[in-house]
Design a protein around this motif. Structure first.
Motif, PDB file in Angstrom:
ATOM      1  N   VAL A 136      39.048  35.746  35.214  1.00  0.00           N
ATOM      2  CA  VAL A 136      37.679  35.949  35.686  1.00  0.00           C
ATOM      3  C   VAL A 136      36.685  35.315  34.720  1.00  0.00           C
ATOM      4  O   VAL A 136      36.910  35.257  33.507  1.00  0.00           O
ATOM      5  CB  VAL A 136      37.353  37.454  35.857  1.00  0.00           C
ATOM      6  CG1 VAL A 136      38.278  38.082  36.884  1.00  0.00           C
ATOM      7  CG2 VAL A 136      37.424  38.199  34.536  1.00  0.00           C
ATOM      8  N   ALA A 137      35.606  34.826  35.275  1.00  0.00           N
ATOM      9  CA  ALA A 137      34.477  34.320  34.493  1.00  0.00           C
ATOM     10  C   ALA A 137      33.439  35.424  34.369  1.00  0.00           C
ATOM     11  O   ALA A 137      33.088  36.067  35.362  1.00  0.00           O
ATOM     12  CB  ALA A 137      33.868  33.098  35.167  1.00  0.00           C
ATOM     13  N   THR A 138      32.971  35.651  33.149  1.00  0.00           N
ATOM     14  CA  THR A 138      31.915  36.641  32.908  1.00  0.00           C
ATOM     15  C   THR A 138      30.648  35.989  32.369  1.00  0.00           C
ATOM     16  O   THR A 138      29.660  36.681  32.141  1.00  0.00           O
ATOM     17  CB  THR A 138      32.400  37.714  31.922  1.00  0.00           C
ATOM     18  OG1 THR A 138      32.848  37.087  30.716  1.00  0.00           O
ATOM     19  CG2 THR A 138      33.554  38.522  32.530  1.00  0.00           C
ATOM     20  N   GLU A 139      30.676  34.672  32.183  1.00  0.00           N
ATOM     21  CA  GLU A 139      29.516  33.895  31.765  1.00  0.00           C
ATOM     22  C   GLU A 139      29.438  32.656  32.641  1.00  0.00           C
ATOM     23  O   GLU A 139      30.480  32.094  33.018  1.00  0.00           O
ATOM     24  CB  GLU A 139      29.619  33.479  30.289  1.00  0.00           C
ATOM     25  CG  GLU A 139      29.666  34.632  29.298  1.00  0.00           C
ATOM     26  CD  GLU A 139      28.323  35.326  29.153  1.00  0.00           C
ATOM     27  OE1 GLU A 139      27.302  34.743  29.589  1.00  0.00           O
ATOM     28  OE2 GLU A 139      28.294  36.449  28.598  1.00  0.00           O
ATOM     29  N   PRO A 140      28.225  32.176  32.969  1.00  0.00           N
ATOM     30  CA  PRO A 140      28.115  31.021  33.865  1.00  0.00           C
ATOM     31  C   PRO A 140      28.873  29.794  33.388  1.00  0.00           C
ATOM     32  O   PRO A 140      29.458  29.051  34.197  1.00  0.00           O
ATOM     33  CB  PRO A 140      26.602  30.771  33.922  1.00  0.00           C
ATOM     34  CG  PRO A 140      25.985  32.102  33.643  1.00  0.00           C
ATOM     35  CD  PRO A 140      26.899  32.759  32.655  1.00  0.00           C
ATOM     36  N   TYR A 141      28.894  29.539  32.080  1.00  0.00           N
ATOM     37  CA  TYR A 141      29.543  28.320  31.586  1.00  0.00           C
ATOM     38  C   TYR A 141      31.045  28.320  31.847  1.00  0.00           C
ATOM     39  O   TYR A 141      31.690  27.258  31.849  1.00  0.00           O
ATOM     40  CB  TYR A 141      29.269  28.140  30.087  1.00  0.00           C
ATOM     41  CG  TYR A 141      30.063  29.016  29.163  1.00  0.00           C
ATOM     42  CD1 TYR A 141      31.322  28.628  28.708  1.00  0.00           C
ATOM     43  CD2 TYR A 141      29.570  30.249  28.726  1.00  0.00           C
ATOM     44  CE1 TYR A 141      32.065  29.436  27.860  1.00  0.00           C
ATOM     45  CE2 TYR A 141      30.306  31.052  27.867  1.00  0.00           C
ATOM     46  CZ  TYR A 141      31.550  30.646  27.435  1.00  0.00           C
ATOM     47  OH  TYR A 141      32.270  31.439  26.591  1.00  0.00           O
ATOM     48  N   GLY A 180      36.408  33.773  39.812  1.00  0.00           N
ATOM     49  CA  GLY A 180      37.781  34.031  39.401  1.00  0.00           C
ATOM     50  C   GLY A 180      38.721  32.950  39.883  1.00  0.00           C
ATOM     51  O   GLY A 180      38.403  32.178  40.800  1.00  0.00           O
ATOM     52  N   LEU A 181      39.870  32.879  39.237  1.00  0.00           N
ATOM     53  CA  LEU A 181      40.946  31.982  39.650  1.00  0.00           C
ATOM     54  C   LEU A 181      42.209  32.821  39.756  1.00  0.00           C
ATOM     55  O   LEU A 181      42.735  33.316  38.757  1.00  0.00           O
ATOM     56  CB  LEU A 181      41.124  30.854  38.628  1.00  0.00           C
ATOM     57  CG  LEU A 181      42.175  29.798  38.991  1.00  0.00           C
ATOM     58  CD1 LEU A 181      41.808  29.091  40.286  1.00  0.00           C
ATOM     59  CD2 LEU A 181      42.333  28.786  37.847  1.00  0.00           C
ATOM     60  N   TRP A 182      42.687  32.989  40.974  1.00  0.00           N
ATOM     61  CA  TRP A 182      43.792  33.894  41.267  1.00  0.00           C
ATOM     62  C   TRP A 182      45.091  33.113  41.367  1.00  0.00           C
ATOM     63  O   TRP A 182      45.263  32.279  42.261  1.00  0.00           O
ATOM     64  CB  TRP A 182      43.492  34.620  42.576  1.00  0.00           C
ATOM     65  CG  TRP A 182      44.467  35.689  42.981  1.00  0.00           C
ATOM     66  CD1 TRP A 182      45.570  36.120  42.322  1.00  0.00           C
ATOM     67  CD2 TRP A 182      44.395  36.469  44.183  1.00  0.00           C
ATOM     68  NE1 TRP A 182      46.203  37.116  43.015  1.00  0.00           N
ATOM     69  CE2 TRP A 182      45.498  37.353  44.163  1.00  0.00           C
ATOM     70  CE3 TRP A 182      43.500  36.511  45.254  1.00  0.00           C
ATOM     71  CZ2 TRP A 182      45.734  38.259  45.181  1.00  0.00           C
ATOM     72  CZ3 TRP A 182      43.736  37.413  46.279  1.00  0.00           C
ATOM     73  CH2 TRP A 182      44.834  38.282  46.238  1.00  0.00           C
ATOM     74  N   ASP A 183      45.989  33.358  40.437  1.00  0.00           N
ATOM     75  CA  ASP A 183      47.351  32.838  40.501  1.00  0.00           C
ATOM     76  C   ASP A 183      48.174  33.871  41.246  1.00  0.00           C
ATOM     77  O   ASP A 183      48.613  34.867  40.671  1.00  0.00           O
ATOM     78  CB  ASP A 183      47.885  32.604  39.086  1.00  0.00           C
ATOM     79  CG  ASP A 183      49.307  32.044  39.075  1.00  0.00           C
ATOM     80  OD1 ASP A 183      49.904  31.902  40.154  1.00  0.00           O
ATOM     81  OD2 ASP A 183      49.818  31.763  37.975  1.00  0.00           O
ATOM     82  N   LYS A 184      48.394  33.641  42.535  1.00  0.00           N
ATOM     83  CA  LYS A 184      49.049  34.640  43.373  1.00  0.00           C
ATOM     84  C   LYS A 184      50.550  34.727  43.153  1.00  0.00           C
ATOM     85  O   LYS A 184      51.157  35.780  43.357  1.00  0.00           O
ATOM     86  CB  LYS A 184      48.778  34.350  44.857  1.00  0.00           C
ATOM     87  CG  LYS A 184      47.373  34.660  45.323  1.00  0.00           C
ATOM     88  CD  LYS A 184      47.297  34.577  46.844  1.00  0.00           C
ATOM     89  CE  LYS A 184      45.967  35.097  47.370  1.00  0.00           C
ATOM     90  NZ  LYS A 184      45.926  35.139  48.845  1.00  0.00           N
ATOM     91  N   GLU A 185      51.179  33.611  42.754  1.00  0.00           N
ATOM     92  CA  GLU A 185      52.637  33.563  42.726  1.00  0.00           C
ATOM     93  C   GLU A 185      53.233  33.513  41.330  1.00  0.00           C
ATOM     94  O   GLU A 185      54.418  33.789  41.157  1.00  0.00           O
ATOM     95  CB  GLU A 185      53.116  32.333  43.514  1.00  0.00           C
ATOM     96  CG  GLU A 185      52.708  32.362  44.984  1.00  0.00           C
ATOM     97  CD  GLU A 185      53.223  31.154  45.741  1.00  0.00           C
ATOM     98  OE1 GLU A 185      53.826  30.262  45.096  1.00  0.00           O
ATOM     99  OE2 GLU A 185      53.023  31.092  46.964  1.00  0.00           O
TER     100      GLU A 185
END
Length: 464
Positions: A136-141, A180-185
């Motif tokens: 997850v990103a918690t800052e814009p950058y 966010g970037l979800w690695d599902k597998e």
């Protein structure tokens, strides 16, 4: 309730090991014995090595010795993220082995599936959940880094799902999440202690002789074999696999290649239905944030939240001691950050607070070596991602001990060792400057100072 009050009832015990189903330890070794393969260390690497050795050759006489109890150290107290990556993340692997990263990613995915197959085959009750994990990103950058990560992961066979602010909060609701970037597998959740205990039981079922409370004290050549001394006995083995993780290796020349770093975690009481609804989390994914000082977070089978990471503490001289497992200032920081992330859980209390040493190397992932004319093999340096990679490490050690030329042993990852750490006091100073610089980068939109850029230039940098 303030964040300090939420720690009031936390017991100083790893949650996973605080389990009434914890197995009784096997008897210590007394007297002398011989074997085909001796495994030193009863964590994941040692257990996987013993199990794989018996699966390769059921007639092999395999002995495993453990100084404490199997799974009782890093293997049983970690966050329970089982990741496909063998290189502590795609970016770290791509930086160090660009020519073979596609192969490493493929082997990592194959290794993760093999772990799941083993859990099923041996009926290991370890709350295995193939839910994936979200960065997850918690800052814009940090959002651009997620987009870049999605493109690179897809290039090497991953199937990432990029989430905007609304989409990530629909999965796990925190006002601090911007994407966010979800690695599902590529990631599974697991009860780490029960996985270790299940592997232990599988080893016993296949005939591995396990001796707990049996530290290996010394190792030396004994003709064509290797002799290992323990407090009440001795072992003569044709081959030896060393799987001692953060603890000092029996081979003195290997010791400069790893240092122990202390990691800490908290576990909440089980969430009520209302509390769980307030954060969503129906998909039960793990998550980690995008900072250098990152948190790793997940749900347990009974809907507790494990909240770990942030501080990584090196003690001068690299000593591994039980008193370092508790660090109140870190627990206070973790509690404060938890309540910032989930203000809707203001009344949640923590029931367990613990820490312990993990081993790290200068390349931040596992490395290998052999000694004594190939009769001794060694794997270490997992840097906290050993739940999955330890199985791969076990297979590599067995290949090396057998003298087999395999796809694994041909990898640069396997054939080349990292740079060793310098001696003290340079080691402590360098680690301290690096930690300070990474925290500063977190406060400065990720911009890396001259020290970090220099480490990057010499292949010693890390941006996880």
């Amino acid at each position: 309730m303030d964040h300090l009050t939420s720690l009031r009832d936390a017991v100083p015990t790893p949650f996973w090991l605080d389990d009434p189903d914890r197995p009784e330890p096997a008897p210590a070794l007394t007297g002398a014995t011989d074997c085909d393969l001796l495994v030193v260390g009863g964590g994941y690497t040692g257990l996987w090595t013993a199990l794989a050795a018996k699966e390769r050759d059921p007639s092999a006489d395999v002995v495993l010795v453990e100084a404490g109890e199997a799974g009782g150290a890093a293997s049983g107290r970690n966050g329970g993220f089982c990741e496909a990556s063998l290189t502590h993340g795609l970016f770290n692997g791509l930086q160090r082995w660009p020519a073979e990263i596609a192969r490493l990613e493929r082997l990592g995915r194959k290794n993760l599936q093999a772990i799941e197959d083993t859990v099923d085959r041996h009926g290991i009750d370890c709350a295995w959940e193939r839910t994936g994990s979200i960065v997850v990103a918690t800052e814009p950058y940090q959002l651009e880094g997620l987009r870049e990560g999605a493109e690179i992961a897809a290039r090497y066979g991953g199937k990432p799902v990029l989430l905007d602010r609304d989409a990530v909060r629909a999965e796990i609701d925190s006002p601090t999440f911007l994407g966010g970037l979800w690695d599902k597998e590529g990631v599974a959740m697991v009860n780490p202690a029960r996985l270790a205990w299940g592997l232990r039981r599988a080893c016993l079922d296949l005939g591995v002789r396990i001796h707990e409370h049996t530290p290996a004290l010394s190792l030396r050549e004994q003709g064509a074999a290797i002799g290992v001394r323990t407090p009440y006995g001795r072992i003569t083995a044709r081959r030896v696999a060393l799987a001692t993780n953060a603890h000092p290796s029996l081979l003195r020349r290997h010791r400069p290649y790893t240092v122990p770093v202390y990691d800490y975690a908290l576990m909440t009481e089980p969430l009520t239905a209302e509390q769980l609804a307030s954060v969503g989390w129906r998909g039960r994914q793990g998550f980690a944030d995008s900072t250098n000082q990152f948190h790793y977070v997940r749900l347990s089978a009974d809907n507790r939240i494990l909240w770990g990471g942030y501080d990584a503490v090196y003690r001068y001289g690299g000593r591994v001691r039980a008193e370092h497992d508790q660090r109140p200032e870190t627990f206070a920081t973790l509690a404060r950050n938890f309540h910032t992330t989930f203000p809707q859980l203001a009344g949640a209390r923590f029931t367990h607070a613990w820490g312990g040493a993990i081993d790290t190397s200068t390349r931040f992932c596992v490395f290998f070596d052999t000694s004594h004319q190939g009769r001794v093999a060694y794997a270490a340096g997992y840097t906290g991602l050993g739940v999955g990679a330890s199985r791969f490490g076990a297979e590599v050690m067995l290949d090396l001990l057998a003298g087999d030329r395999t796809e694994r042993t041909e990898l640069d990852l396997v054939r080349r060792k990292p740079l060793p750490f310098p001696p003290e006091p340079v080691r402590a100073v360098g680690i301290g400057i690096t930690k300070w610089s990474m925290a500063r980068a977190d406060r400065n939109e990720g911009r890396r100072n001259l020290w970090l850029r220099t480490l990057d230039r010499f292949g010693l940098g890390f941006d996880s």
